[in-house]
Scaffold this active site. Structure first.
Site, PDB file in Angstrom:
ATOM      1  N   LYS A 186      33.570  28.767  51.775  1.00  0.00           N
ATOM      2  CA  LYS A 186      34.202  29.998  52.313  1.00  0.00           C
ATOM      3  C   LYS A 186      34.239  31.085  51.240  1.00  0.00           C
ATOM      4  CE  LYS A 186      38.822  30.570  52.258  1.00  0.00           C
ATOM      5  NZ  LYS A 186      39.277  31.864  51.705  1.00  0.00           N
ATOM      6  N   ASN A 187      34.632  30.711  50.020  1.00  0.00           N
ATOM      7  CA  ASN A 187      34.826  31.722  48.971  1.00  0.00           C
ATOM      8  C   ASN A 187      33.530  32.173  48.319  1.00  0.00           C
ATOM      9  OD1 ASN A 187      37.489  31.695  49.610  1.00  0.00           O
ATOM     10  ND2 ASN A 187      38.110  30.407  47.893  1.00  0.00           N
ATOM     11  N   ARG A 241      41.372  29.839  59.630  1.00  0.00           N
ATOM     12  CA  ARG A 241      40.812  30.874  58.760  1.00  0.00           C
ATOM     13  C   ARG A 241      39.956  30.250  57.666  1.00  0.00           C
ATOM     14  NH1 ARG A 241      44.538  33.954  55.317  1.00  0.00           N
ATOM     15  NH2 ARG A 241      42.533  34.425  54.384  1.00  0.00           N
ATOM     16  N   CYS A 247      50.236  38.275  50.429  1.00  0.00           N
ATOM     17  CA  CYS A 247      50.446  37.170  51.371  1.00  0.00           C
ATOM     18  C   CYS A 247      51.493  36.265  50.736  1.00  0.00           C
ATOM     19  CB  CYS A 247      49.130  36.424  51.598  1.00  0.00           C
ATOM     20  SG  CYS A 247      48.477  35.727  50.093  1.00  0.00           S
ATOM     21  N   ARG A 258      49.284  39.650  45.339  1.00  0.00           N
ATOM     22  CA  ARG A 258      47.833  39.843  45.404  1.00  0.00           C
ATOM     23  C   ARG A 258      47.422  41.290  45.067  1.00  0.00           C
ATOM     24  NH1 ARG A 258      45.766  35.572  48.487  1.00  0.00           N
ATOM     25  NH2 ARG A 258      43.807  35.896  47.402  1.00  0.00           N
ATOM     26  N   ASP A 290      43.207  26.163  44.474  1.00  0.00           N
ATOM     27  CA  ASP A 290      43.041  25.935  45.916  1.00  0.00           C
ATOM     28  C   ASP A 290      43.118  24.454  46.282  1.00  0.00           C
ATOM     29  OD1 ASP A 290      40.617  28.610  46.093  1.00  0.00           O
ATOM     30  OD2 ASP A 290      42.793  28.641  46.316  1.00  0.00           O
TER      31      ASP A 290
HETATM   32  C1  EPZ Z   1      39.873  34.186  45.059  1.00  0.00           C
HETATM   33  O1  EPZ Z   1      40.959  35.052  45.343  1.00  0.00           O
HETATM   34  C2  EPZ Z   1      39.815  33.208  46.231  1.00  0.00           C
HETATM   35  N1  EPZ Z   1      39.558  33.935  47.480  1.00  0.00           N
HETATM   36  C3  EPZ Z   1      41.149  32.456  46.329  1.00  0.00           C
HETATM   37  O2  EPZ Z   1      41.056  31.517  47.401  1.00  0.00           O
HETATM   38  C4  EPZ Z   1      41.353  31.696  45.020  1.00  0.00           C
HETATM   39  O3  EPZ Z   1      42.578  31.010  45.067  1.00  0.00           O
HETATM   40  C5  EPZ Z   1      41.351  32.700  43.852  1.00  0.00           C
HETATM   41  O4  EPZ Z   1      40.115  33.440  43.848  1.00  0.00           O
HETATM   42  C6  EPZ Z   1      41.498  31.998  42.506  1.00  0.00           C
HETATM   43  O5  EPZ Z   1      40.455  31.088  42.331  1.00  0.00           O
HETATM   44  C7  EPZ Z   1      38.288  34.321  47.761  1.00  0.00           C
HETATM   45  O6  EPZ Z   1      37.366  34.120  46.989  1.00  0.00           O
HETATM   46  C8  EPZ Z   1      38.092  35.016  49.071  1.00  0.00           C
HETATM   47  P1  EPZ Z   1      41.990  36.309  41.691  1.00  0.00           P
HETATM   48  P2  EPZ Z   1      41.198  36.385  44.430  1.00  0.00           P
HETATM   49  O7  EPZ Z   1      41.661  37.762  41.701  1.00  0.00           O
HETATM   50  O8  EPZ Z   1      39.901  36.940  44.003  1.00  0.00           O
HETATM   51  C9  EPZ Z   1      45.976  38.230  39.972  1.00  0.00           C
HETATM   52  C10 EPZ Z   1      41.768  30.375  49.313  1.00  0.00           C
HETATM   53  O9  EPZ Z   1      42.748  29.692  49.655  1.00  0.00           O
HETATM   54  N2  EPZ Z   1      45.296  39.528  40.132  1.00  0.00           N
HETATM   55  O10 EPZ Z   1      41.204  35.389  40.811  1.00  0.00           O
HETATM   56  O11 EPZ Z   1      42.142  37.261  45.159  1.00  0.00           O
HETATM   57  C11 EPZ Z   1      46.282  37.585  41.307  1.00  0.00           C
HETATM   58  O12 EPZ Z   1      47.484  38.103  41.838  1.00  0.00           O
HETATM   59  C12 EPZ Z   1      41.967  31.642  48.519  1.00  0.00           C
HETATM   60  O13 EPZ Z   1      40.574  30.108  49.609  1.00  0.00           O
HETATM   61  C13 EPZ Z   1      45.936  40.674  39.645  1.00  0.00           C
HETATM   62  O14 EPZ Z   1      47.023  40.603  39.091  1.00  0.00           O
HETATM   63  O15 EPZ Z   1      41.939  35.746  43.169  1.00  0.00           O
HETATM   64  C14 EPZ Z   1      46.388  36.139  40.944  1.00  0.00           C
HETATM   65  O16 EPZ Z   1      47.675  35.866  40.436  1.00  0.00           O
HETATM   66  C15 EPZ Z   1      43.412  31.851  48.097  1.00  0.00           C
HETATM   67  N3  EPZ Z   1      45.300  41.869  39.797  1.00  0.00           N
HETATM   68  C16 EPZ Z   1      45.336  35.969  39.847  1.00  0.00           C
HETATM   69  O17 EPZ Z   1      45.075  37.287  39.348  1.00  0.00           O
HETATM   70  C17 EPZ Z   1      44.080  41.990  40.409  1.00  0.00           C
HETATM   71  O18 EPZ Z   1      43.544  43.107  40.499  1.00  0.00           O
HETATM   72  C18 EPZ Z   1      44.027  35.368  40.339  1.00  0.00           C
HETATM   73  O19 EPZ Z   1      43.551  36.159  41.387  1.00  0.00           O
HETATM   74  C19 EPZ Z   1      43.460  40.808  40.911  1.00  0.00           C
HETATM   75  C20 EPZ Z   1      44.093  39.592  40.752  1.00  0.00           C
END
Ligand code: EPZ
Length: 440
Positions: free
Chosen positions: A24-25, A402, A120, A125, A310
């Site tokens: 999915k990701n 989803r 969420c 996020r 995840d």
């Molecule tokens: C991706 O989300 C995945 N989603 C998530 O999977 C996964 O848990 C996550 O990466 C971590 O591996 C998809 O790929 C669609 P991040 P993403 O940016 O990109 C903070 C699932 O269940 N952050 O690596 O949103 C954020 O709040 C989903 O399949 C900021 O602070 O994750 C988090 O604490 C859930 N500012 C951390 O970084 C930003 O601009 C990691 O987020 C961006 C992120």
């Protein structure tokens, strides 16, 4: 309105052989990356999950023509006529991953009108890492409440440093840089398997991307990119869920197309629990025979190649009935322990201390009425239901649909008693149906 729910009954040990759908990701960001090309691309091994359907409708709203051959898991996307850079707010709100069209739109049109994707239950996020770097690259971003309008007369190559290896921010900046003249560096980049699959696709399109140590991407911009044919990598998160399903029911399964090196730390922890893991010669394929007396293990989530956030909730379910104490620390998201409350309803002994959960293994869990609060929490509760005495009923199954392509069918094929019921859940459940009085 009918609230569908999932019924899970205590199941026999899961046994058999299954294969994985596409990740999915990976598929969500790869569909977004097609905005960078003008032509007809074909993606194979595309899972039919609601998030994929949402991303398809987003691309259609921009003018792409898309055909999804669901049974064959093949997606055809023609972006020749794609002409809009304005993403419908409703579509944006349905799925956080919609933010991933921002980089491709800026690269193709020099503009992107989107709505902030919103938070969420697992965290606020934010998208500050995305926006800060787009501004440094030369985009002007107008923020008006939930609405974002970005415009640029031309993005600038340069050296962009991420304070945290954010998956989405890495992907968004990468997709905006592949058509930006000059050399762009992304320092402290995320290198999850799903990010590497995106890099594979972009290279097939004609992009020039190098992966340098330590965790740095070097992109030499090109003038245009070609349409592409690509097979999405198998979903390591679906693989982890299936392996835990076998472990928690003391069964044995083989996953024919799992890529073990995408989940080294997770497999290490399963072995530490006493489960035996065997890999096929070519590293594709994982066989697990569950221990009859699994030991509890502790772990801390972190960016790849660490323990994947995840799989934290699904792995917590396995600790609930393991021997001993497990200390689980969630370091990636600030509020990703909401499933603890629901597991406690099933009799799990868990104490939460900030972003840590201390799990003391118990003999049995008991069926209960539970609520899924995010994709991976829904998986955790289904897995717990497979081993719990009695019947578990889970609402909030839009999270399940989803994130997974009918995972309930695969679990059923392996012997799991799990069905999706598209009717109102009976309000009062008799005590014996729940396995014990729901006294919490
Ligand atoms: C991706 O989300 C995945 N989603 C998530 O999977 C996964 O848990 C996550 O990466 C971590 O591996 C998809 O790929 C669609 P991040 P993403 O940016 O990109 C903070 C699932 O269940 N952050 O690596 O949103 C954020 O709040 C989903 O399949 C900021 O602070 O994750 C988090 O604490 C859930 N500012 C951390 O970084 C930003 O601009 C990691 O987020 C961006 C992120």
């Amino acid at each position: 309105m009918v609230t569908p729910y999932i019924i899970v009954e205590q199941s026999q040990p899961l046994k058999g052989q299954v294969s994985l759908n596409g990740a999915k990701n990976a598929v969500l960001v790869i569909i977004a990356s097609l905005i960078l090309t003008r032509g007809k691309s074909v993606l194979h091994n595309v899972p039919k999950s609601d998030d994929v359907l949402h991303m398809i409708s987003l691309l259609k709203s921009l003018g792409a023509s898309v055909f999804f051959f669901e049974e064959e898991h093949i997606l055809q996307v023609d972006t020749t006529q794609l002409s809009s850079w304005n993403v419908n707010a409703e579509v944006m709100k349905k799925m956080r991953a919609s933010i991933l069209v921002m980089g491709p739109l800026l690269a193709r049109f020099g503009k992107a009108d989107i709505a902030a994707p919103g938070g969420c239950v697992i965290g606020s996020r934010p998208i500050d890492f995305h926006l800060k770097n787009f501004k440094k690259m030369g985009a002007t971003v107008f923020e008006n409440g939930d609405y974002l309008s970005a415009v640029t007369t031309g993005l600038r190559a340069g050296r962009y440093v991420l304070e945290y290896p954010s998956v989405g921010a890495t992907e968004n900046i990468l997709m905006s840089a592949v058509l930006t003249p000059g050399q762009t560096y992304i320092v402290n980049a995320a290198l999850e398997p799903e990010v590497m699959d995106l890099i594979d696709v972009l290279r097939k399109m004609g992009a020039n991307i190098q992966v340098l140590a330590p965790a740095t991407l070097c992109i030499s911009g090109v003038s245009q990119l070609q349409s592409v044919e690509h097979t999405i990598i198998p979903d390591r998160l679906e693989a982890g869920s299936l392996l835990i399903a076998a472990a928690i029911t003391k069964g044995e399964i083989e996953i024919t197309n799992a890529i073990a090196e995408h989940m080294d730390v997770f497999l290490l922890k399963l072995e530490e629990m006493g489960h035996s893991i065997r890999l096929n010669a070519n590293g594709q394929g994982i066989y697990l025979k569950a221990s009859q007396n699994p030991r509890a293990v502790s772990f801390k989530t972190s960016p790849y190649p660490g323990f994947p956030t995840d799989l934290q909730a699904p792995m917590m379910a396995a600790q609930c009935i393991a021997e001993g104490i497990s200390v689980i620390e969630e370091t990636v998201f600030e509020n990703r322990l909401v499933h603890v409350r629901e597991l406690q309803k099933m009799g799990a002994q868990i104490k939460q201390e900030g972003t840590k959960a201390i799990v003391t293994g118990v003999e049995h869990l008991y069926g209960a009425q539970v609520i899924a609060t995010d994709i991976r929490a829904s998986c955790s509760l289904v897995l717990a239901g497979l081993c719990a005495k009695g019947t578990t009923r889970m609402t909030g199954i839009h999270h399940w649909t989803r994130g997974y392509d009918h995972l309930e069918k695969k679990l059923g094929f392996l012997g799991g008693n799990i069905t999706i019921v598209n009717q109102e859940m009976p309000l009062s459940l008799t005590v014996n149906e729940l396995g014990r009085e729901n006294i919490l």
